[in-house]
Design a protein around this motif. Structure first.
Motif, mmCIF file in Angstrom:
data_model
loop_
_atom_site.group_PDB
_atom_site.id
_atom_site.type_symbol
_atom_site.label_atom_id
_atom_site.label_comp_id
_atom_site.label_asym_id
_atom_site.label_seq_id
_atom_site.Cartn_x
_atom_site.Cartn_y
_atom_site.Cartn_z
ATOM 1 N N VAL A 1 0.852 -1.187 0.000
ATOM 2 C CA VAL A 1 0.000 0.000 0.000
ATOM 3 C C VAL A 1 0.889 1.238 0.000
ATOM 4 C CG1 VAL A 1 -1.817 1.263 1.204
ATOM 5 C CG2 VAL A 1 -1.814 -1.232 1.245
ATOM 6 N N GLN A 2 0.651 2.105 -0.968
ATOM 7 C CA GLN A 2 1.348 3.377 -1.076
ATOM 8 C C GLN A 2 0.332 4.507 -0.924
ATOM 9 O OE1 GLN A 2 4.611 3.698 -1.189
ATOM 10 N NE2 GLN A 2 4.961 1.490 -1.292
ATOM 11 N N PRO A 3 0.772 5.743 -0.677
ATOM 12 C CA PRO A 3 -0.193 6.836 -0.465
ATOM 13 C C PRO A 3 -1.173 7.038 -1.612
ATOM 14 C CG PRO A 3 1.983 7.508 0.246
ATOM 15 C CD PRO A 3 2.157 6.179 -0.419
ATOM 16 N N THR A 4 -0.750 6.773 -2.847
ATOM 17 C CA THR A 4 -1.619 7.057 -3.996
ATOM 18 C C THR A 4 -2.043 5.818 -4.769
ATOM 19 O OG1 THR A 4 0.337 7.441 -5.375
ATOM 20 C CG2 THR A 4 -0.665 9.366 -4.292
ATOM 21 N N SER B 1 -1.145 2.802 8.529
ATOM 22 C CA SER B 1 -2.355 2.434 9.271
ATOM 23 C C SER B 1 -3.249 1.468 8.510
ATOM 24 C CB SER B 1 -3.155 3.705 9.599
ATOM 25 O OG SER B 1 -2.361 4.633 10.313
ATOM 26 N N SER B 2 -2.858 1.050 7.319
ATOM 27 C CA SER B 2 -3.679 0.142 6.523
ATOM 28 C C SER B 2 -3.560 -1.281 7.035
ATOM 29 C CB SER B 2 -3.265 0.214 5.051
ATOM 30 O OG SER B 2 -3.381 1.519 4.561
ATOM 31 N N SER B 3 -4.581 -2.077 6.740
ATOM 32 C CA SER B 3 -4.599 -3.476 7.175
ATOM 33 C C SER B 3 -5.196 -4.339 6.070
ATOM 34 C CB SER B 3 -5.424 -3.623 8.461
ATOM 35 O OG SER B 3 -6.773 -3.256 8.229
ATOM 36 N N ALA B 4 -4.758 -5.606 6.011
ATOM 37 C CA ALA B 4 -5.246 -6.562 5.014
ATOM 38 C C ALA B 4 -5.614 -7.862 5.702
ATOM 39 C CB ALA B 4 -4.181 -6.807 3.945
ATOM 40 N N LYS B 5 -6.711 -8.472 5.260
ATOM 41 C CA LYS B 5 -7.168 -9.733 5.832
ATOM 42 C C LYS B 5 -7.925 -10.533 4.780
ATOM 43 C CE LYS B 5 -11.377 -7.635 7.726
ATOM 44 N NZ LYS B 5 -12.177 -7.400 8.947
ATOM 45 N N ARG B 6 -8.048 -11.838 5.012
ATOM 46 C CA ARG B 6 -8.797 -12.732 4.129
ATOM 47 C C ARG B 6 -10.162 -13.023 4.715
ATOM 48 N NH1 ARG B 6 -5.690 -16.143 0.856
ATOM 49 N NH2 ARG B 6 -7.666 -16.885 0.010
ATOM 50 N N SER B 7 -11.167 -13.036 3.838
ATOM 51 C CA SER B 7 -12.512 -13.390 4.268
ATOM 52 C C SER B 7 -12.593 -14.897 4.484
ATOM 53 C CB SER B 7 -13.534 -12.955 3.216
ATOM 54 O OG SER B 7 -14.821 -13.410 3.544
ATOM 55 N N GLN B 8 -13.149 -15.313 5.615
ATOM 56 C CA GLN B 8 -13.233 -16.743 5.933
ATOM 57 C C GLN B 8 -14.303 -17.451 5.118
ATOM 58 O OE1 GLN B 8 -13.750 -17.097 10.153
ATOM 59 N NE2 GLN B 8 -11.683 -16.385 10.625
ATOM 60 N N MET C 1 -7.848 0.940 4.069
ATOM 61 C CA MET C 1 -6.829 1.985 3.972
ATOM 62 C C MET C 1 -7.407 3.304 4.490
ATOM 63 S SD MET C 1 -5.578 0.944 0.140
ATOM 64 C CE MET C 1 -7.278 0.575 -0.322
ATOM 65 N N PRO C 2 -7.036 3.751 5.693
ATOM 66 C CA PRO C 2 -7.529 5.030 6.216
ATOM 67 C C PRO C 2 -7.067 6.198 5.350
ATOM 68 C CG PRO C 2 -6.551 3.705 7.954
ATOM 69 C CD PRO C 2 -6.204 3.033 6.670
ATOM 70 N N LYS C 3 -7.945 7.179 5.200
ATOM 71 C CA LYS C 3 -7.607 8.346 4.396
ATOM 72 C C LYS C 3 -6.629 9.254 5.137
ATOM 73 C CE LYS C 3 -12.118 8.423 2.103
ATOM 74 N NZ LYS C 3 -13.335 9.228 1.828
ATOM 75 N N ALA C 4 -5.855 9.980 4.356
ATOM 76 C CA ALA C 4 -4.874 10.880 4.957
ATOM 77 C C ALA C 4 -5.541 12.116 5.554
ATOM 78 C CB ALA C 4 -3.838 11.298 3.905
ATOM 79 N N LYS C 5 -6.646 12.569 4.977
ATOM 80 C CA LYS C 5 -7.360 13.741 5.493
ATOM 81 C C LYS C 5 -8.202 13.337 6.691
ATOM 82 C CE LYS C 5 -7.626 16.139 1.052
ATOM 83 N NZ LYS C 5 -8.526 16.754 0.044
ATOM 84 N N GLU C 6 -8.111 14.124 7.763
ATOM 85 C CA GLU C 6 -8.811 13.810 9.011
ATOM 86 C C GLU C 6 -10.194 14.448 9.061
ATOM 87 O OE1 GLU C 6 -7.902 11.743 11.167
ATOM 88 O OE2 GLU C 6 -5.872 11.345 10.515
#
Length: 441
Positions: A307-310, A333-340, A349-354
């Motif tokens: 995962v990169q910013p863009t 802050s990004s995370s990856a998981k597999r669906s069971q 992937m959380p956005k950079a803007k708050e």
């Protein structure tokens, strides 16, 4: 589209010469699927040994300027006649094993290669002609060895005596072979056109599957899962593969080229993995969610997420899937998981803007329930005050006693002066005059 000799390929194969091609004397370009021979006579003028076996070269060309060439190996190609070698003045050995040379009379072009000593024509259609060896021996007087068999002097004399008759027989057989080749070429074109039309019908049927009349069927089909879709495609490909390899075809340059292109097409189709995906904008949690439909039973170790910013890149069995993101995200802050259940890969992937819209909704609910929140805050503040004030629940050391034990040392000038004054008053009351003690000055 055909593959030809490139400068990059030549330099890569010239490692033994420090990748210098102008002074190259030997190079091996075998098994590179080359379909056109070019540029070597301009780049490598000093070549003496050239290996080009096991390619798809249909014609000998662009080697006539290699004046120093001594050995040329073009075995296992699609060459049908001998030509364009007159300029190779130093040519001593020529290997044409397992080609498609049927015009045996084309060997007359080798008369000008006066240094030619060895010639290999094993595996060519012309070797089945009656009088083949006698014709070659009588035509090429400078030849010493034909098909790994040395030419005796008596054999050459006999071949020269029967040369006119043998030459006439060779001409007749050659004409018959050329007619046969013309029919084979027509058959190959017809078969190629049939395959092309079949592919066109398959493409049209796939497009019809996407028409408006069958949208519901498509949705139902996709609902069955990617696993069944993959199985269906595998069965269809296996059936097509079986029909291709079981279909009897003559061994011709066209069939050899067709087989090569079929294998190449299957390899490319296997490398291009098509995966369905969805990209959602989760405004409530201020994040972007990618749902990639990887195969359900695919081992997770074969997945690599970057995962990169863009953008985001996912390697599935070494094949890349890359997607540009609509907004900038936080890679850390990004995370990856597999669906069971489905096995899909889900990347959050959380956005950079708050800017979070969910907080505004919470603030409106607070306005509606101000009384409840004020009571809760008041209770919490009371509990905190009790914890800080109530000394019964905690045991602290008596600091005053610690100071009294060290009263002679003193802890500061403010407390030290009054204590000294009291001590002096007591000393005046209990004073005893001792004459033996000298007075203090």
């Amino acid at each position: 589209m055909f593959l030809s000799v490139t400068e990059e390929l030549v330099r890569r194969r010239a490692e033994h010469n420090n990748c210098e091609i102008f002074s190259l004397e030997e190079i091996s370009l075998h098994q590179h699927e080359i379909e056109k021979l070019e540029y070597l006579d301009k780049w490598c003028r000093d070549l003496k040994i050239l290996y080009l076996q096991n390619n798809l070269i249909p014609k000998i060309e662009n080697v006539g300027k290699l004046k120093k060439l001594e050995y040329l190996n073009v075995a296992l190609n699609n060459i049908e006649r001998i030509e364009n070698l007159e300029g190779c003045e130093e040519l001593k050995k020529l290997d044409l094993t397992a080609n498609f040379i049927g015009e045996l009379s084309s060997i007359e072009a080798l008369k000008y290669n006066i240094h030619l000593k060895e010639l290999f024509l094993v595996g060519n259609p012309c070797t089945e002609f009656e009088g083949y060896r006698q014709f070659v021996v009588a035509t090429l007087h400078q030849l010493k060895c034909l098909d790994s068999k040395e030419i005796e002097r008596s054999e050459r004399i006999q071949a020269l005596q029967n040369y006119p008759e043998v030459k006439e027989k060779i001409r007749e057989q050659e004409q018959a072979y050329l007619l046969k080749r013309a029919r084979e070429k027509e058959e190959a074109q017809r078969r190629m056109q049939e395959r092309k039309d079949k592919k066109q019908k398959q493409m049209e049927s796939k497009l019809g599957f996407d028409s408006s009349d069958s949208l519901q069927n498509k949705e139902n089909y996709q609902a069955e899962g990617d696993r069944e879709q993959e199985t269906w495609r595998t069965v269809e490909d296996d059936e097509e593969n079986r029909r291709f390899w079981e279909e009897p075809t003559p061994y011709t340059p066209e069939s050899r080229l067709e087989t090569h292109r079929y294998i190449e097409e299957k390899r490319r189709a296997k490398d291009n993995i098509r995966l369905h995906f969805s990209l959602k904008d989760d405004e409530e949690n201020n994040q972007i969610i990618l749902d990639l439909a990887v195969y359900r039973h695919l081992d997770t170790s074969l997945l690599d997420v970057d995962v990169q910013p863009t953008y985001i890149r996912v390697l599935v069995k070494g094949k890349p899937f890359q997607l540009v993101l609509p907004e900038e995200v936080k890679p850390d802050s990004s995370s990856a998981k597999r669906s069971q259940t489905t096995g899909h890969l889900v990347v959050s992937m959380p956005k950079a803007k708050e800017i979070i819209l969910a907080k505004q909704k919470v603030s409106t609910s607070i306005k509606d329930s101000d009384c409840n929140t004020l009571q809760k805050n008041a209770r919490r503040s009371v509990q905190v005050e009790k914890l800080e004030v109530d000394p019964s629940k905690y045991s602290f050391p008596d600091v005053t006693k610690i100071i009294q034990k060290k009263e002679q040392i003193g802890q500061g000038p403010i407390r030290l002066q009054p204590e000294k004054i009291t001590e002096t008053k007591k000393s005046y009351v209990d004073f005893e005059n001792n004459e033996d003690v000298p007075p203090l000055i």
